[in-house]
Structures are given as structure tokens and as C-alpha cells.
Design a protein around this motif. Structure first.
Motif, PDB file in Angstrom:
ATOM      1  N   ARG A  46       0.842  -1.194   0.000  1.00 21.93           N
ATOM      2  CA  ARG A  46       0.000   0.000   0.000  1.00 21.93           C
ATOM      3  C   ARG A  46       0.879   1.247   0.000  1.00 21.93           C
ATOM      4  O   ARG A  46       1.927   1.272   0.655  1.00 21.93           O
ATOM      5  CB  ARG A  46      -0.917   0.043   1.235  1.00 21.93           C
ATOM      6  CG  ARG A  46      -1.981  -1.041   1.248  1.00 21.93           C
ATOM      7  CD  ARG A  46      -2.782  -1.028   2.549  1.00 21.93           C
ATOM      8  NE  ARG A  46      -3.803  -2.058   2.547  1.00 21.93           N
ATOM      9  CZ  ARG A  46      -5.065  -1.869   2.175  1.00 21.93           C
ATOM     10  NH1 ARG A  46      -5.469  -0.640   1.814  1.00 21.93           N
ATOM     11  NH2 ARG A  46      -5.935  -2.850   2.185  1.00 21.93           N
ATOM     12  N   VAL A  47       0.444   2.262  -0.727  1.00 15.99           N
ATOM     13  CA  VAL A  47       1.135   3.554  -0.743  1.00 15.99           C
ATOM     14  C   VAL A  47       0.091   4.654  -0.603  1.00 15.99           C
ATOM     15  O   VAL A  47      -0.831   4.760  -1.423  1.00 15.99           O
ATOM     16  CB  VAL A  47       1.925   3.764  -2.052  1.00 15.99           C
ATOM     17  CG1 VAL A  47       2.581   5.141  -2.064  1.00 15.99           C
ATOM     18  CG2 VAL A  47       2.987   2.690  -2.216  1.00 15.99           C
ATOM     19  N   ARG A  48       0.249   5.468   0.452  1.00 17.53           N
ATOM     20  CA  ARG A  48      -0.661   6.590   0.675  1.00 17.53           C
ATOM     21  C   ARG A  48      -0.235   7.790  -0.168  1.00 17.53           C
ATOM     22  O   ARG A  48       0.929   7.970  -0.500  1.00 17.53           O
ATOM     23  CB  ARG A  48      -0.657   6.999   2.148  1.00 17.53           C
ATOM     24  CG  ARG A  48      -1.344   6.044   3.090  1.00 17.53           C
ATOM     25  CD  ARG A  48      -2.837   6.015   2.923  1.00 17.53           C
ATOM     26  NE  ARG A  48      -3.456   7.340   3.035  1.00 17.53           N
ATOM     27  CZ  ARG A  48      -4.741   7.571   2.760  1.00 17.53           C
ATOM     28  NH1 ARG A  48      -5.530   6.584   2.363  1.00 17.53           N
ATOM     29  NH2 ARG A  48      -5.231   8.781   2.890  1.00 17.53           N
ATOM     30  N   GLY A  49      -1.218   8.623  -0.503  1.00 13.90           N
ATOM     31  CA  GLY A  49      -0.919   9.832  -1.254  1.00 13.90           C
ATOM     32  C   GLY A  49      -2.154  10.698  -1.416  1.00 13.90           C
ATOM     33  O   GLY A  49      -3.138  10.536  -0.688  1.00 13.90           O
ATOM     34  N   ARG A  50      -2.068  11.615  -2.362  1.00 15.49           N
ATOM     35  CA  ARG A  50      -3.196  12.496  -2.651  1.00 15.49           C
ATOM     36  C   ARG A  50      -3.355  12.615  -4.163  1.00 15.49           C
ATOM     37  O   ARG A  50      -2.417  12.339  -4.930  1.00 15.49           O
ATOM     38  CB  ARG A  50      -2.959  13.890  -2.047  1.00 15.49           C
ATOM     39  CG  ARG A  50      -1.714  14.590  -2.564  1.00 15.49           C
ATOM     40  CD  ARG A  50      -1.444  15.895  -1.835  1.00 15.49           C
ATOM     41  NE  ARG A  50      -0.182  16.491  -2.266  1.00 15.49           N
ATOM     42  CZ  ARG A  50      -0.061  17.272  -3.324  1.00 15.49           C
ATOM     43  NH1 ARG A  50      -1.122  17.571  -4.066  1.00 15.49           N
ATOM     44  NH2 ARG A  50       1.125  17.770  -3.674  1.00 15.49           N
ATOM     45  N   LEU A  51      -4.539  13.026  -4.579  1.00 15.48           N
ATOM     46  CA  LEU A  51      -4.853  13.108  -6.004  1.00 15.48           C
ATOM     47  C   LEU A  51      -4.899  14.555  -6.462  1.00 15.48           C
ATOM     48  O   LEU A  51      -5.522  15.408  -5.830  1.00 15.48           O
ATOM     49  CB  LEU A  51      -6.206  12.443  -6.280  1.00 15.48           C
ATOM     50  CG  LEU A  51      -6.293  10.959  -5.912  1.00 15.48           C
ATOM     51  CD1 LEU A  51      -7.707  10.448  -6.132  1.00 15.48           C
ATOM     52  CD2 LEU A  51      -5.297  10.129  -6.721  1.00 15.48           C
ATOM     53  N   LEU A  52      -4.242  14.813  -7.581  1.00 18.60           N
ATOM     54  CA  LEU A  52      -4.271  16.139  -8.181  1.00 18.60           C
ATOM     55  C   LEU A  52      -5.566  16.338  -8.962  1.00 18.60           C
ATOM     56  O   LEU A  52      -6.338  15.396  -9.182  1.00 18.60           O
ATOM     57  CB  LEU A  52      -3.074  16.317  -9.116  1.00 18.60           C
ATOM     58  CG  LEU A  52      -1.678  16.156  -8.501  1.00 18.60           C
ATOM     59  CD1 LEU A  52      -0.617  16.371  -9.579  1.00 18.60           C
ATOM     60  CD2 LEU A  52      -1.479  17.109  -7.336  1.00 18.60           C
ATOM     61  N   GLY A  54      -2.170   3.923 -15.933  1.00 18.87           N
ATOM     62  CA  GLY A  54      -3.309   3.954 -15.019  1.00 18.87           C
ATOM     63  C   GLY A  54      -3.508   5.329 -14.411  1.00 18.87           C
ATOM     64  O   GLY A  54      -3.562   6.344 -15.115  1.00 18.87           O
ATOM     65  N   TYR A  55      -3.579   5.370 -13.099  1.00 20.62           N
ATOM     66  CA  TYR A  55      -3.851   6.619 -12.379  1.00 20.62           C
ATOM     67  C   TYR A  55      -2.570   7.350 -11.947  1.00 20.62           C
ATOM     68  O   TYR A  55      -2.642   8.339 -11.219  1.00 20.62           O
ATOM     69  CB  TYR A  55      -4.724   6.327 -11.153  1.00 20.62           C
ATOM     70  CG  TYR A  55      -6.059   5.715 -11.506  1.00 20.62           C
ATOM     71  CD1 TYR A  55      -7.148   6.515 -11.875  1.00 20.62           C
ATOM     72  CD2 TYR A  55      -6.242   4.333 -11.511  1.00 20.62           C
ATOM     73  CE1 TYR A  55      -8.370   5.954 -12.208  1.00 20.62           C
ATOM     74  CE2 TYR A  55      -7.469   3.762 -11.859  1.00 20.62           C
ATOM     75  CZ  TYR A  55      -8.524   4.578 -12.202  1.00 20.62           C
ATOM     76  OH  TYR A  55      -9.738   4.023 -12.551  1.00 20.62           O
ATOM     77  N   ASP A  56      -1.416   6.867 -12.406  1.00 18.31           N
ATOM     78  CA  ASP A  56      -0.143   7.477 -12.025  1.00 18.31           C
ATOM     79  C   ASP A  56      -0.074   8.988 -12.264  1.00 18.31           C
ATOM     80  O   ASP A  56       0.509   9.710 -11.451  1.00 18.31           O
ATOM     81  CB  ASP A  56       1.017   6.815 -12.773  1.00 18.31           C
ATOM     82  CG  ASP A  56       1.395   5.459 -12.189  1.00 18.31           C
ATOM     83  OD1 ASP A  56       1.112   5.219 -11.004  1.00 18.31           O
ATOM     84  OD2 ASP A  56       1.985   4.644 -12.933  1.00 18.31           O
ATOM     85  N   PRO A  57      -0.641   9.522 -13.356  1.00 24.61           N
ATOM     86  CA  PRO A  57      -0.475  10.958 -13.622  1.00 24.61           C
ATOM     87  C   PRO A  57      -1.131  11.900 -12.616  1.00 24.61           C
ATOM     88  O   PRO A  57      -0.857  13.103 -12.657  1.00 24.61           O
ATOM     89  CB  PRO A  57      -1.105  11.130 -15.015  1.00 24.61           C
ATOM     90  CG  PRO A  57      -1.008   9.793 -15.654  1.00 24.61           C
ATOM     91  CD  PRO A  57      -1.243   8.831 -14.522  1.00 24.61           C
ATOM     92  N   VAL A  58      -1.986  11.388 -11.729  1.00 24.23           N
ATOM     93  CA  VAL A  58      -2.627  12.281 -10.749  1.00 24.23           C
ATOM     94  C   VAL A  58      -2.320  11.889  -9.311  1.00 24.23           C
ATOM     95  O   VAL A  58      -2.825  12.509  -8.378  1.00 24.23           O
ATOM     96  CB  VAL A  58      -4.161  12.345 -10.940  1.00 24.23           C
ATOM     97  CG1 VAL A  58      -4.510  12.915 -12.309  1.00 24.23           C
ATOM     98  CG2 VAL A  58      -4.809  10.979 -10.738  1.00 24.23           C
ATOM     99  N   PHE A  59      -1.482  10.891  -9.101  1.00 22.38           N
ATOM    100  CA  PHE A  59      -1.206  10.399  -7.745  1.00 22.38           C
ATOM    101  C   PHE A  59       0.155  10.884  -7.266  1.00 22.38           C
ATOM    102  O   PHE A  59       1.183  10.593  -7.880  1.00 22.38           O
ATOM    103  CB  PHE A  59      -1.251   8.873  -7.710  1.00 22.38           C
ATOM    104  CG  PHE A  59      -1.087   8.290  -6.326  1.00 22.38           C
ATOM    105  CD1 PHE A  59      -2.178   8.203  -5.469  1.00 22.38           C
ATOM    106  CD2 PHE A  59       0.147   7.833  -5.886  1.00 22.38           C
ATOM    107  CE1 PHE A  59      -2.038   7.665  -4.188  1.00 22.38           C
ATOM    108  CE2 PHE A  59       0.294   7.302  -4.612  1.00 22.38           C
ATOM    109  CZ  PHE A  59      -0.800   7.218  -3.759  1.00 22.38           C
ATOM    110  N   VAL A  60       0.153  11.636  -6.152  1.00 17.71           N
ATOM    111  CA  VAL A  60       1.386  12.123  -5.520  1.00 17.71           C
ATOM    112  C   VAL A  60       1.566  11.387  -4.200  1.00 17.71           C
ATOM    113  O   VAL A  60       0.774  11.581  -3.263  1.00 17.71           O
ATOM    114  CB  VAL A  60       1.336  13.645  -5.266  1.00 17.71           C
ATOM    115  CG1 VAL A  60       2.613  14.112  -4.583  1.00 17.71           C
ATOM    116  CG2 VAL A  60       1.123  14.397  -6.569  1.00 17.71           C
ATOM    117  N   PRO A  61       2.574  10.525  -4.087  1.00 16.86           N
ATOM    118  CA  PRO A  61       2.774   9.788  -2.834  1.00 16.86           C
ATOM    119  C   PRO A  61       3.137  10.720  -1.682  1.00 16.86           C
ATOM    120  O   PRO A  61       3.698  11.801  -1.893  1.00 16.86           O
ATOM    121  CB  PRO A  61       3.954   8.856  -3.157  1.00 16.86           C
ATOM    122  CG  PRO A  61       4.016   8.800  -4.648  1.00 16.86           C
ATOM    123  CD  PRO A  61       3.533  10.136  -5.121  1.00 16.86           C
TER     124      PRO A  61
END
Length: 207
Positions: free
Chosen positions: A145-151, A161-168
Motif C-alpha cells: 500500500r502507498v498513501r498519497g493524494r490526487l491532483l 493507469g492513475y499514475d499521472p494524478v497520484f502524488v505519494p
């Protein structure tokens, strides 16, 4: 050419490349190169993934592939769990827009659903289950699991996938902006497969 000793339950070339990159520093290049085959190398139909969790779906894929090929099979299931959406898209991440594997449409839909959500409530985590099933029926499972926030908009041209909006957490870059080596060190899939690596090594190093 060496015969494969392990089959990976994916037809996604990104995932196979990522798996090899994750395992090579642990097991060695020679222990990985040519010994892992994607399921697309075999005439195997994808099973129905009707599990309720990432681990259940990964096991469904691995068992089906192991039975069809007679080889040990590794599989993963992963996705994005958004806090304010109660953990969705979750196990439906790859087909969130209604068509499996359409990354652009899935991301467009998610961004639209989160359009009015303030930054303070845009917490999320990437979750991955990695499993190994051997022909004798033994199962091995791990989770990352990796926590982060979405742009609110895409950044970066790497990943999928969702990599372009996920900031760990602890980073200012999306996982699509990171070099693959850095992403693999912190990614949910990297965490899960590194934990599973000793079991995979047993298979790849078997004589």
C-alpha cells in the motif's frame, strides 16, 4: 533460449517490464531474464475475476494460469482506493469507465467525479496484492500500500493507469513524473512483489 519457469498472469507489457525491473536488483538479472513468460505466450483465456478483494482476484488469475500451463504462476491485482469515495474505484479500477484497460477514460471519469472535492479531502492509496501459486497447490500472498493524494489534472508522461494524478506522501511529484527505478522503489506493486520475491526466487532458481 531458456524455457520459462514462471508464468505471469498479465498481457500488459508495462506490468511485465515493471515486474522484471522490481525483481532484478533482488534476484539478479540472470535469474529473471527469459524465465518469466506473460500469459499471452500461452493459449489461455482470462478467468472471470469475481472476487471481492484484490487478493481474491489475484488468486483466481494465478490458479487458472497454473492449471492451464502446469507452471508456477504469479499474478497481481491492484487499484486505487479514494478515501472520499469509500475506497472506490478499488477492484474496479481497471474498468472504472466501463471498458477494461482504458486508462484515459478511467482517469477522465475519476477526475470528473472529484472535480469539486477540495485538496484536503483528496486522500487516496494505491493497493496491490501479489500472489504465487505452485502446481502442488501452495499459495503465497503479499500486499503493498502507498498513501498519497490526487491532483486535479494530469502531470507526467510515465507510468500508466492513475499514475499521472497520484502524488505519494513525502513527494511533490506524481508517480508518472518519477523515473521507473524510483517509482518501483516506493510503489504498491513494488512493495508487494519484493515481499514475494523469496518465494519467486525458489521457483526461478529451481533446477
Amino acid at each position: 533460449m531458456l524455457a520459462p519457469r514462471l508464468v505471469f498472469a498479465t498481457s500488459n507489457p508495462h506490468k511485465l517490464t515493471e515486474l522484471e525491473a522490481i525483481l532484478a536488483p533482488i534476484l539478479g538479472e540472470d535469474a529473471v531474464s527469459g524465465l518469466i513468460a506473460p500469459m499471452s505466450d500461452f493459449a489461455v483465456d482470462s478467468p472471470v475475476e469475481d472476487g471481492a478483494t484484490f487478493t481474491q482476484n489475484a488468486l483466481i488469475k494465478a490458479h487458472a494460469l497454473c492449471e492451464a500451463t502446469g507452471l508456477p504462476a504469479v499474478a497481481d491485482d491492484s487499484g486505487l482506493a479514494v478515501d472520499i469515495m469509500g475506497g472506490a474505484p478499488g477492484i474496479f479500477s481497471a474498468r472504472w469507465s466501463g471498458r477494461h484497460g482504458d486508462d484515459a477514460a478511467n482517469l477522465d471519469l475519476l477526475l470528473d467525479q472529484l472535480r469539486d472535492v477540495p485538496e484536503a479531502l483528496r486522500g487516496a492509496e494505491f493497493v496491490a496484492a501479489a500472489v504465487l501459486v505452485r502446481p502442488d497447490g501452495r499459495e503465497f500472498t503479499e500486499e503493498g500500500r502507498v498513501r498519497g493524494r490526487l491532483l486535479q489534472e494530469r502531470r507526467g508522461g510515465g507510468g500508466f493507469g492513475y499514475d499521472p494524478v497520484f502524488v505519494p506522501e513525502g513527494s511533490t511529484r506524481t508517480t508518472a513524473e518519477m523515473p521507473s527505478e524510483q517509482k518501483n522503489r516506493i510503489s504498491h506493486r513494488g512493495i508487494a512483489f519484493r515481499a514475494l520475491a523469496p518465494r519467486i526466487a525458489e521457483v526461478l532458481q529451481a533446477r
